[in-house]
Scaffold this motif. Structure first.
Motif, PDB file in Angstrom:
ATOM      1  N   SER A 199      10.962  -5.253   5.216  1.00 43.49           N
ATOM      2  CA  SER A 199       9.530  -5.506   5.071  1.00 43.49           C
ATOM      3  C   SER A 199       8.722  -4.232   5.249  1.00 43.49           C
ATOM      4  O   SER A 199       7.740  -4.002   4.538  1.00 43.49           O
ATOM      5  CB  SER A 199       9.071  -6.569   6.072  1.00 43.49           C
ATOM      6  OG  SER A 199       9.250  -6.121   7.407  1.00 43.49           O
ATOM      7  N   ASN A 200       9.156  -3.372   6.183  1.00 41.90           N
ATOM      8  CA  ASN A 200       8.428  -2.127   6.415  1.00 41.90           C
ATOM      9  C   ASN A 200       8.457  -1.239   5.181  1.00 41.90           C
ATOM     10  O   ASN A 200       7.432  -0.667   4.793  1.00 41.90           O
ATOM     11  CB  ASN A 200       9.011  -1.388   7.619  1.00 41.90           C
ATOM     12  CG  ASN A 200       8.275  -0.098   7.926  1.00 41.90           C
ATOM     13  OD1 ASN A 200       8.719   0.982   7.564  1.00 41.90           O
ATOM     14  ND2 ASN A 200       7.136  -0.213   8.581  1.00 41.90           N
ATOM     15  N   LYS A 201       9.624  -1.132   4.553  1.00 41.82           N
ATOM     16  CA  LYS A 201       9.734  -0.316   3.337  1.00 41.82           C
ATOM     17  C   LYS A 201       8.826  -0.856   2.234  1.00 41.82           C
ATOM     18  O   LYS A 201       8.155  -0.093   1.534  1.00 41.82           O
ATOM     19  CB  LYS A 201      11.182  -0.277   2.854  1.00 41.82           C
ATOM     20  CG  LYS A 201      12.109   0.564   3.713  1.00 41.82           C
ATOM     21  CD  LYS A 201      13.538   0.511   3.185  1.00 41.82           C
ATOM     22  CE  LYS A 201      14.469   1.345   4.056  1.00 41.82           C
ATOM     23  NZ  LYS A 201      15.880   1.259   3.594  1.00 41.82           N
ATOM     24  N   LEU A 202       8.802  -2.161   2.078  1.00 39.00           N
ATOM     25  CA  LEU A 202       7.990  -2.777   1.031  1.00 39.00           C
ATOM     26  C   LEU A 202       6.497  -2.599   1.317  1.00 39.00           C
ATOM     27  O   LEU A 202       5.715  -2.315   0.400  1.00 39.00           O
ATOM     28  CB  LEU A 202       8.331  -4.261   0.920  1.00 39.00           C
ATOM     29  CG  LEU A 202       9.734  -4.589   0.383  1.00 39.00           C
ATOM     30  CD1 LEU A 202      10.014  -6.079   0.507  1.00 39.00           C
ATOM     31  CD2 LEU A 202       9.877  -4.139  -1.063  1.00 39.00           C
ATOM     32  N   ILE A 203       6.107  -2.762   2.571  1.00 36.99           N
ATOM     33  CA  ILE A 203       4.693  -2.613   2.949  1.00 36.99           C
ATOM     34  C   ILE A 203       4.229  -1.177   2.727  1.00 36.99           C
ATOM     35  O   ILE A 203       3.164  -0.934   2.141  1.00 36.99           O
ATOM     36  CB  ILE A 203       4.471  -3.036   4.415  1.00 36.99           C
ATOM     37  CG1 ILE A 203       4.681  -4.550   4.567  1.00 36.99           C
ATOM     38  CG2 ILE A 203       3.062  -2.656   4.878  1.00 36.99           C
ATOM     39  CD1 ILE A 203       4.795  -5.010   6.018  1.00 36.99           C
ATOM     40  N   VAL A 204       5.010  -0.220   3.213  1.00 40.30           N
ATOM     41  CA  VAL A 204       4.631   1.186   3.087  1.00 40.30           C
ATOM     42  C   VAL A 204       4.543   1.590   1.625  1.00 40.30           C
ATOM     43  O   VAL A 204       3.595   2.269   1.208  1.00 40.30           O
ATOM     44  CB  VAL A 204       5.624   2.096   3.849  1.00 40.30           C
ATOM     45  CG1 VAL A 204       5.363   3.564   3.529  1.00 40.30           C
ATOM     46  CG2 VAL A 204       5.515   1.858   5.349  1.00 40.30           C
ATOM     47  N   GLN A 205       5.524   1.166   0.821  1.00 36.16           N
ATOM     48  CA  GLN A 205       5.490   1.518  -0.599  1.00 36.16           C
ATOM     49  C   GLN A 205       4.310   0.862  -1.307  1.00 36.16           C
ATOM     50  O   GLN A 205       3.686   1.462  -2.197  1.00 36.16           O
ATOM     51  CB  GLN A 205       6.795   1.119  -1.285  1.00 36.16           C
ATOM     52  CG  GLN A 205       6.888   1.535  -2.747  1.00 36.16           C
ATOM     53  CD  GLN A 205       6.740   3.034  -2.952  1.00 36.16           C
ATOM     54  OE1 GLN A 205       7.207   3.819  -2.133  1.00 36.16           O
ATOM     55  NE2 GLN A 205       6.085   3.440  -4.029  1.00 36.16           N
ATOM     56  N   THR A 206       3.968  -0.339  -0.899  1.00 37.00           N
ATOM     57  CA  THR A 206       2.801  -1.013  -1.464  1.00 37.00           C
ATOM     58  C   THR A 206       1.521  -0.241  -1.147  1.00 37.00           C
ATOM     59  O   THR A 206       0.650  -0.059  -2.007  1.00 37.00           O
ATOM     60  CB  THR A 206       2.699  -2.451  -0.909  1.00 37.00           C
ATOM     61  OG1 THR A 206       3.879  -3.174  -1.274  1.00 37.00           O
ATOM     62  CG2 THR A 206       1.485  -3.177  -1.483  1.00 37.00           C
ATOM     63  N   LEU A 207       1.436   0.238   0.087  1.00 42.98           N
ATOM     64  CA  LEU A 207       0.273   1.030   0.505  1.00 42.98           C
ATOM     65  C   LEU A 207       0.206   2.342  -0.271  1.00 42.98           C
ATOM     66  O   LEU A 207      -0.862   2.739  -0.758  1.00 42.98           O
ATOM     67  CB  LEU A 207       0.349   1.301   2.011  1.00 42.98           C
ATOM     68  CG  LEU A 207      -0.844   1.981   2.672  1.00 42.98           C
ATOM     69  CD1 LEU A 207      -2.081   1.104   2.569  1.00 42.98           C
ATOM     70  CD2 LEU A 207      -0.531   2.289   4.131  1.00 42.98           C
ATOM     71  N   LEU A 208       1.347   3.005  -0.414  1.00 41.81           N
ATOM     72  CA  LEU A 208       1.396   4.260  -1.164  1.00 41.81           C
ATOM     73  C   LEU A 208       1.019   4.036  -2.626  1.00 41.81           C
ATOM     74  O   LEU A 208       0.275   4.817  -3.215  1.00 41.81           O
ATOM     75  CB  LEU A 208       2.800   4.870  -1.088  1.00 41.81           C
ATOM     76  CG  LEU A 208       3.220   5.454   0.264  1.00 41.81           C
ATOM     77  CD1 LEU A 208       4.708   5.805   0.248  1.00 41.81           C
ATOM     78  CD2 LEU A 208       2.389   6.678   0.598  1.00 41.81           C
ATOM     79  N   GLY A 209       1.535   2.957  -3.200  1.00 42.60           N
ATOM     80  CA  GLY A 209       1.241   2.657  -4.598  1.00 42.60           C
ATOM     81  C   GLY A 209      -0.229   2.349  -4.819  1.00 42.60           C
ATOM     82  O   GLY A 209      -0.828   2.811  -5.800  1.00 42.60           O
ATOM     83  N   ALA A 210      -0.821   1.585  -3.914  1.00 40.39           N
ATOM     84  CA  ALA A 210      -2.245   1.259  -4.032  1.00 40.39           C
ATOM     85  C   ALA A 210      -3.093   2.518  -3.916  1.00 40.39           C
ATOM     86  O   ALA A 210      -4.059   2.707  -4.664  1.00 40.39           O
ATOM     87  CB  ALA A 210      -2.638   0.247  -2.950  1.00 40.39           C
TER      88      ALA A 210
END
Length: 274
Positions: A199-210
Motif C-alpha cells: 500500500s505504501n508503494k502504491l500511495i507514494v507512486q500515486t502522489l508522485l504521479g499526481a
C-alpha cells in the motif's frame, strides 16, 4: 564557496544534505554550530564530514554566506551572540519563520546584506520549494549566489517580504500536510487488510504521479480532478465524502492558521525582546 550554519535542526540538515548531494558546496567548506547540543553537531560532523565549531569568529569571519537556522524563540540570544563578529561585507540568510529582516538588522547592529528565505525539508532530496526576499544591501553577486544555492535544492521564487508569512504556511509547512494525507490513506489501507509495503508503494507512486501531472500537464488541479471523477464512479463517491466533511475548507483554514502563527511568532518574539 564557504557556508556557515548557525542552528542544526531539520531545515539546516536538509539543506546540508542537498548542498553536498548536488555538489554545490564541498563538505570541508560547510561549517555548523548550534546553541549547546554538542552531541547533535558531532552527529552531523560524522554523518556528513562537515566542520563543527563553537568559535563564532572562526565560523563567521571568512564565510561567503551565513545561514541562520535557529528557532524563532532563540533568535535574540543567537543574534546578540554573533553580532560582534558580523562585518559590513557579511551575507546573512535567515530561514526563521516570522522574524523580519528589519529586526535581524537591528539586532546585528550592521547594515550588512540580509536575505530571508523559507525552504522546506524536501531540500534534502533536491525538491524544496523556497521563497526568498532581500534587503537593499544585498549585491547582485550575493543574490546570484543565494539563488544558485536554493535553486540547487529545489525551485526558488523571489518575493516581497510581506508575503513570507503566507508562503511559510503554504510551502514551508506544506510537506507536513501531504504527509498527513498519506497517513490517512495508509490507515485506510490497513483497515482493508492490505500489506503495508504494498500500500505504501502504491500511495507514494500515486502522489508522485499526481504531482507530475500538475507539473507537466499545464492543467489546473480542478480540471485534473474533474477528469478522473466519472459520474457515479468510485472517485466521485470518495470526493463526495470529502466535500461533505468540508475538507477543502479545512485545508484553507489549516493554511490560514499556519500563516497567522508565522506572523504571531514574529510579533511575539520581536516584541518580547526589543
Amino acid at each position: 564557496m564557504k557556508i556557515s550554519f548557525i542552528g542544526a535542526g531539520s531545515i539546516a540538515e536538509a539543506m546540508i544534505t542537498g548542498l553536498i548531494e548536488k555538489n554545490i558546496c564541498s563538505r570541508e567548506n560547510i561549517s555548523i554550530t548550534n546553541r549547546h547540543n554538542k552531541l547533535k553537531i558531532q552527529e552531523l560532523e560524522q554523518k556528513y564530514g562537515v566542520y563543527t565549531t563553537y568559535d563564532m569568529n572562526e565560523l563567521i569571519s571568512d564565510a561567503d554566506m551565513i545561514i541562520f537556522a535557529v528557532k524563532p524563540k532563540d533568535a535574540n540570544e543567537a543574534l546578540e551572540k554573533i553580532s560582534p563578529y558580523i562585518r559590513e561585507e557579511s551575507f546573512f540568510v535567515s530561514v526563521m519563520a516570522g522574524i523580519s529582516i528589519e529586526f535581524i538588522s537591528d539586532k546585528l547592529k550592521t547594515n550588512c546584506a540580509i536575505a530571508r528565505a523559507m525552504p522546506n525539508t524536501s531540500a534534502s532530496v533536491g525538491k524544496s520549494a523556497t521563497a526568498i526576499t532581500f534587503n537593499h544591501s544585498v549585491s547582485n553577486r550575493q543574490k546570484e549566489m543565494a539563488l544558485s544555492i536554493f535553486s540547487a535544492i529545489g525551485i526558488t521564487e523571489v518575493v516581497e517580504e510581506y508575503q513570507m508569512d503566507a508562503i511559510t504556511a503554504l510551502s514551508g509547512s506544506g510537506p507536513a500536510y501531504f504527509y498527513y494525507v498519506v497517513e490517512a490513506m495508509e490507515k485506510a489501507a490497513e483497515q482493508f487488510g492490505l500489506e503495508k509495503d504494498t500500500s505504501n508503494k502504491l500511495i507514494v507512486q500515486t502522489l508522485l504521479g499526481a504531482a507530475e501531472m500538475l507539473s507537466v500537464s499545464g492543467k489546473e488541479a480542478a480540471v485534473l480532478r474533474h477528469n478522473v471523477t466519472s459520474p457515479g464512479g468510485t472517485t466521485e463517491a470518495g470526493i463526495t465524502v470529502l466535500e461533505q466533511a468540508e475538507m477543502q475548507d479545512a485545508f484553507i483554514a489549516c493554511i490560514e492558521a499556519a500563516a497567522k502563527q508565522s506572523k504571531q511568532l514574529g510579533v511575539m518574539y520581536e516584541a518580547k525582546i526589543t
